[in-house]
Design a protein around this motif. Sequence first.
Motif, short mmCIF file in Angstrom:
data_model
loop_
_atom_site.label_atom_id
_atom_site.label_comp_id
_atom_site.label_asym_id
_atom_site.label_seq_id
_atom_site.Cartn_x
_atom_site.Cartn_y
_atom_site.Cartn_z
N GLU A 90 -3.30 4.22 -1.57
CA GLU A 90 -3.50 3.58 -2.86
C GLU A 90 -2.86 2.21 -2.84
O GLU A 90 -1.81 2.01 -2.26
CB GLU A 90 -2.86 4.44 -3.95
N ASN B 137 -11.35 4.79 -7.99
CA ASN B 137 -10.72 3.67 -8.67
C ASN B 137 -10.30 4.12 -10.06
O ASN B 137 -11.08 4.70 -10.78
CB ASN B 137 -11.68 2.49 -8.78
N LEU C 256 -3.51 10.32 0.51
CA LEU C 256 -4.00 9.37 -0.48
C LEU C 256 -3.43 8.01 -0.15
O LEU C 256 -2.21 7.83 -0.10
CB LEU C 256 -3.57 9.79 -1.89
N LEU D 166 -5.98 0.50 -9.87
CA LEU D 166 -5.63 0.80 -8.49
C LEU D 166 -6.85 1.29 -7.73
O LEU D 166 -7.70 1.99 -8.29
CB LEU D 166 -4.53 1.88 -8.43
N ASP D 167 -6.91 0.93 -6.47
CA ASP D 167 -7.95 1.45 -5.59
C ASP D 167 -7.34 2.59 -4.80
O ASP D 167 -6.17 2.53 -4.41
CB ASP D 167 -8.42 0.36 -4.62
N GLY D 168 -8.14 3.62 -4.51
CA GLY D 168 -7.62 4.74 -3.74
C GLY D 168 -8.63 5.26 -2.74
O GLY D 168 -9.83 5.20 -2.96
N GLU E 211 0.85 -1.19 0.00
CA GLU E 211 0.00 0.00 0.00
C GLU E 211 0.89 1.24 0.00
O GLU E 211 1.94 1.26 0.64
CB GLU E 211 -0.89 0.01 1.23
N ASN F 208 -8.99 8.87 -0.72
CA ASN F 208 -8.47 10.23 -0.61
C ASN F 208 -9.11 10.92 0.59
O ASN F 208 -10.34 10.99 0.68
CB ASN F 208 -8.82 11.04 -1.87
#
Length: 171
Positions: A143, A120, A141, A124-126, A72, A128
Amino acid sequence: MVGKGGSDTVFRTEERFRQALPDPASMAGWTPRSANAEIEEAPEPAANCGPDADWYCARIARGEANFEAVGEEAQFDLTAFADRSAAQDACRKEKTWSAKYTEAQVAPVPGVDSHAYYRNAGGLDGLNLFMCTGTVVAQVLLEGEGSSLDPATAHSLGQLFASRIQKAAAG
């Protein structure tokens, strides 16, 4: 909308950015990846920014620090504005822009106005987390590919970042 604290001129130097951004000592268990600060040579006057303009339009400086742990990434971004009014405007624009994404349930960070959302893109997933205080807009962030993106991690990193920003502003 913008929390109290911070001087209108404190975040105009790379030294202040270094003080505000997390460093390896404050990020135990995370591996540092990069850090930098940029002072705008000729910032745009806030009056030149339209109602739907990029929320970075009137920034006077920007800094970031990036870390990694267990697949991560955590990125800390700090954007400084010349005055509280320009920072408030940037916060409103960012919040309006991010409303199209799914809200993330991240506990409020004491001393700052904040909001969080999931995003997304590109596999990648994020997650914020945006925080507004004084003359700055700060972002944490998280990610990762298949990451859990734990809201509690975002909250704890947000608290760390907010504390460092407030200490740098007071220093």
